[in-house]
Structure formats: structure tokens, C-alpha cells
Design a protein around this motif. Structure first.
Motif, mmCIF file in Angstrom:
data_model
loop_
_atom_site.group_PDB
_atom_site.id
_atom_site.type_symbol
_atom_site.label_atom_id
_atom_site.label_comp_id
_atom_site.label_asym_id
_atom_site.label_seq_id
_atom_site.Cartn_x
_atom_site.Cartn_y
_atom_site.Cartn_z
ATOM 1 N N ALA A 91 73.557 87.336 61.487
ATOM 2 C CA ALA A 91 74.331 86.087 61.158
ATOM 3 C C ALA A 91 74.649 85.415 62.661
ATOM 4 C CB ALA A 91 75.892 86.411 60.838
ATOM 5 N N ALA A 92 74.749 86.007 63.803
ATOM 6 C CA ALA A 92 74.910 85.315 64.895
ATOM 7 C C ALA A 92 73.449 84.612 65.495
ATOM 8 C CB ALA A 92 75.450 86.511 66.181
ATOM 9 N N LEU A 93 72.501 85.455 65.192
ATOM 10 C CA LEU A 93 71.111 84.937 65.340
ATOM 11 C C LEU A 93 70.920 83.323 64.560
ATOM 12 C CD1 LEU A 93 68.825 87.926 65.966
ATOM 13 C CD2 LEU A 93 69.719 86.170 67.570
ATOM 14 N N GLN A 94 71.318 83.670 63.303
ATOM 15 C CA GLN A 94 71.300 82.324 62.507
ATOM 16 C C GLN A 94 71.996 81.374 62.804
ATOM 17 O OE1 GLN A 94 72.301 84.199 58.907
ATOM 18 N NE2 GLN A 94 70.050 84.502 58.062
ATOM 19 N N SER A 95 73.260 81.654 63.461
ATOM 20 C CA SER A 95 73.808 80.631 63.937
ATOM 21 C C SER A 95 73.364 79.816 65.138
ATOM 22 C CB SER A 95 75.381 81.096 64.239
ATOM 23 O OG SER A 95 75.974 80.220 65.061
ATOM 24 N N ARG A 96 72.777 80.681 66.042
ATOM 25 C CA ARG A 96 72.124 80.196 67.060
ATOM 26 C C ARG A 96 70.729 79.401 66.742
ATOM 27 N NH1 ARG A 96 72.277 78.142 72.033
ATOM 28 N NH2 ARG A 96 70.699 78.855 73.314
ATOM 29 N N VAL A 97 70.082 79.798 65.755
ATOM 30 C CA VAL A 97 68.929 79.112 65.383
ATOM 31 C C VAL A 97 69.352 77.749 64.884
ATOM 32 C CG1 VAL A 97 67.109 78.865 63.697
ATOM 33 C CG2 VAL A 97 67.453 81.083 65.109
ATOM 34 N N ALA A 98 70.436 77.683 64.131
ATOM 35 C CA ALA A 98 70.810 76.307 63.641
ATOM 36 C C ALA A 98 71.289 75.580 64.864
ATOM 37 C CB ALA A 98 71.836 76.532 62.596
ATOM 38 N N GLU A 99 72.050 76.309 65.832
ATOM 39 C CA GLU A 99 72.299 75.400 67.160
ATOM 40 C C GLU A 99 71.175 74.978 67.618
ATOM 41 O OE1 GLU A 99 74.260 77.038 71.149
ATOM 42 O OE2 GLU A 99 75.385 77.715 69.395
ATOM 43 N N LEU A 100 70.094 75.765 67.866
ATOM 44 C CA LEU A 100 68.916 75.058 68.644
ATOM 45 C C LEU A 100 68.023 74.210 67.934
ATOM 46 C CD1 LEU A 100 67.664 78.718 70.291
ATOM 47 C CD2 LEU A 100 68.846 76.603 71.446
ATOM 48 N N ALA A 101 68.127 74.303 66.528
ATOM 49 C CA ALA A 101 67.468 73.301 65.955
ATOM 50 C C ALA A 101 68.209 72.165 65.825
ATOM 51 C CB ALA A 101 67.396 73.951 64.404
ATOM 52 N N ALA A 103 69.828 71.015 68.380
ATOM 53 C CA ALA A 103 69.541 70.427 69.848
ATOM 54 C C ALA A 103 68.211 69.871 69.869
ATOM 55 C CB ALA A 103 69.681 71.395 70.943
ATOM 56 N N VAL A 104 67.349 70.545 69.114
ATOM 57 C CA VAL A 104 65.867 70.160 69.218
ATOM 58 C C VAL A 104 65.801 68.546 68.468
ATOM 59 C CG1 VAL A 104 63.444 70.469 68.302
ATOM 60 C CG2 VAL A 104 64.698 72.342 69.478
ATOM 61 N N GLU A 105 66.235 68.583 67.418
ATOM 62 C CA GLU A 105 66.534 67.418 66.478
ATOM 63 C C GLU A 105 67.060 66.412 67.379
ATOM 64 O OE1 GLU A 105 68.559 65.779 62.554
ATOM 65 O OE2 GLU A 105 67.835 67.793 62.542
ATOM 66 N N GLY A 106 68.103 66.472 68.118
ATOM 67 C CA GLY A 106 68.794 65.490 68.969
ATOM 68 C C GLY A 106 67.770 65.086 70.133
ATOM 69 N N ALA A 108 64.648 65.243 69.891
ATOM 70 C CA ALA A 108 63.423 64.482 69.499
ATOM 71 C C ALA A 108 63.992 63.036 68.924
ATOM 72 C CB ALA A 108 62.879 65.162 68.208
ATOM 73 N N THR A 109 65.014 62.970 68.719
ATOM 74 C CA THR A 109 65.708 61.456 68.212
ATOM 75 C C THR A 109 65.722 60.830 69.746
ATOM 76 O OG1 THR A 109 66.698 62.401 66.566
ATOM 77 C CG2 THR A 109 67.564 60.428 67.297
ATOM 78 N N ALA A 110 66.489 61.299 70.680
ATOM 79 C CA ALA A 110 66.345 60.646 71.967
ATOM 80 C C ALA A 110 65.183 60.188 72.698
ATOM 81 C CB ALA A 110 67.250 61.548 72.927
ATOM 82 N N MET A 111 63.902 61.238 72.539
ATOM 83 C CA MET A 111 62.624 60.809 72.974
ATOM 84 C C MET A 111 62.186 59.709 72.146
ATOM 85 S SD MET A 111 59.441 63.279 73.196
ATOM 86 C CE MET A 111 59.164 63.247 71.276
ATOM 87 N N GLN A 112 62.329 59.935 70.706
ATOM 88 C CA GLN A 112 61.946 58.390 69.838
ATOM 89 C C GLN A 112 62.484 57.274 70.381
ATOM 90 O OE1 GLN A 112 62.512 59.947 65.882
ATOM 91 N NE2 GLN A 112 60.727 61.233 65.982
ATOM 92 N N GLN A 113 63.684 57.167 70.586
ATOM 93 C CA GLN A 113 64.243 56.205 71.102
ATOM 94 C C GLN A 113 63.846 55.510 72.277
ATOM 95 O OE1 GLN A 113 68.341 57.245 70.906
ATOM 96 N NE2 GLN A 113 68.820 56.928 68.546
ATOM 97 N N ARG A 114 63.675 56.736 73.444
ATOM 98 C CA ARG A 114 63.294 56.142 74.755
ATOM 99 C C ARG A 114 61.672 55.443 74.577
ATOM 100 N NH1 ARG A 114 64.946 61.462 76.800
ATOM 101 N NH2 ARG A 114 67.220 61.214 77.046
ATOM 102 N N GLU A 115 60.992 56.203 73.576
ATOM 103 C CA GLU A 115 59.583 55.723 73.583
ATOM 104 C C GLU A 115 59.608 54.172 72.742
ATOM 105 O OE1 GLU A 115 55.495 57.005 71.080
ATOM 106 O OE2 GLU A 115 57.217 58.408 71.169
ATOM 107 N N ALA A 116 60.585 53.959 71.833
ATOM 108 C CA ALA A 116 60.538 52.747 71.374
ATOM 109 C C ALA A 116 61.042 51.735 72.441
ATOM 110 C CB ALA A 116 61.524 52.712 70.050
ATOM 111 N N ALA A 117 61.931 52.028 73.356
ATOM 112 C CA ALA A 117 62.323 51.097 74.268
ATOM 113 C C ALA A 117 61.167 50.894 75.221
ATOM 114 C CB ALA A 117 63.453 51.817 75.147
ATOM 115 N N VAL A 118 60.466 51.702 75.612
ATOM 116 C CA VAL A 118 59.302 51.648 76.446
ATOM 117 C C VAL A 118 58.312 50.647 75.664
ATOM 118 C CG1 VAL A 118 57.399 52.707 77.509
ATOM 119 C CG2 VAL A 118 59.709 53.713 77.703
ATOM 120 N N HIS A 119 57.954 50.839 74.576
ATOM 121 C CA HIS A 119 56.938 50.083 73.700
ATOM 122 C C HIS A 119 57.695 48.622 73.703
ATOM 123 C CE1 HIS A 119 54.047 53.061 72.985
ATOM 124 N NE2 HIS A 119 55.020 53.946 72.386
ATOM 125 N N ALA A 120 58.977 48.529 73.391
ATOM 126 C CA ALA A 120 59.413 47.310 73.268
ATOM 127 C C ALA A 120 59.360 46.329 74.568
ATOM 128 C CB ALA A 120 60.860 47.397 72.677
#
Length: 149
Positions: A91-101, A103-106, A108-120
Motif C-alpha cells: 500500500a505504501a509503495l502504491q501510494s509512492r508510485v501514484a505520487e511519483l506518477a 510528479a512526472v505528469e506535472g 512533462a506538462t511544464a516541459m511541454q509548456q516551456r517548449e511551446a513558449a520557446v517555439h512561440a
């Protein structure tokens, strides 16, 4: 937790409210069995200031699970303790995996936003785009002869 104030009178599955006699009756076990499970670390209820045990609804469910594993599955108490520990670890590991997932999603979203800003920010007027067709030409190179020098 979730930022809201919790009502101190709101009961949850984690709220320790049952004395040992009630917990024994709800779980179908003898109070002495509950004391033994507590000593072995199988089910550890909360304690009152006077050291009395208080069981939660989750504790009662765990007592029933311990009894089922012992009586129906034939697992000894040491094995049951290990199973409970592993379930908590999973249960603790599943919670940690969800937390890390998350963070990774966040990230990735920030990276995509920065990439879009550079292209713009590209100045497309400085470098006109032309589709260049590559011609196929054969160039023969011959070294100069020593007599031609």
C-alpha cells in the motif's frame, strides 16, 4: 491532508472508539485473543491515556482477517504478521508510485509548456523557409599530376 478542517466528532474507519469487550464481540474473538494479537503486533489498537485499548472499525476488520487466515487458511500467526506487513508495504509503495506518477505528469506538462513558449518565440521573419530540392550531380575529382605543376 486536504486543507479543510476536519470535524473532531466525525467518525471514520480509523477512529478508535471500541473498547476491547465490544471489539471482541464485533470480531467474534475472545478478549484474551485480542490481547495476544496486540502483544504479537498483529493488530495494534490505539491507547487511551489510562493505557486502555481502543479499536477502530479498520482494526475490527483486520481482526476478522487474521482469524480467517488462521482458521480457514491454516496460516500461523508469524505468517499472518508477515502478510500484514507486506500488505502495508504494498500500500505504501502504491501510494509512492501514484505520487511519483503525478510528479512526472506535472514535469512533462511544464516541459511541454516551456517548449511551446520557446517555439512561440522564434522569429520566423529572419529565416524564410524554402523547400530545397536536391539535385543529383556527379562530380569527378582528379588529382593534379606532378608533371602539370
Amino acid at each position: 491532508m486536504d486543507g479543510r478542517r476536519r470535524n473532531p466528532y466525525q467518525l471514520t474507519d480509523e477512529t478508535p472508539v471500541y473498547v476491547i469487550s465490544v471489539a471482541a464481540q464485533l470480531s467474534g474473538l475472545h478478549p484474551q485473543t485480542l490481547r495476544q494479537y496486540d502483544r504479537l503486533g498483529l493488530v495494534s489498537p490505539d491507547r487511551t491515556p489510562g493505557r486502555g485499548r481502543r479499536y477502530s472499525a479498520r482494526d475490527i476488520e483486520l481482526l476478522r482477517t487474521v482469524q480467517q487466515l488462521s482458521q480457514e487458511e491454516g496460516i500461523n500467526l508469524a505468517g499472518i504478521k508477515r502478510i500484514i506487513e507486506l500488505e502495508h508495504q504494498v500500500a505504501a509503495l502504491q501510494s509512492r508510485v501514484a505520487e511519483l506518477a503525478s510528479a512526472v505528469e506535472g514535469a512533462a506538462t511544464a516541459m511541454q509548456q516551456r517548449e511551446a513558449a520557446v517555439h512561440a518565440s522564434y522569429r520566423r521573419d529572419l529565416v524564410p523557409y524554402q523547400d530545397v530540392q536536391q539535385a543529383s550531380a556527379l562530380v569527378v575529382w582528379r588529382p593534379k599530376r606532378s608533371s602539370e605543376q
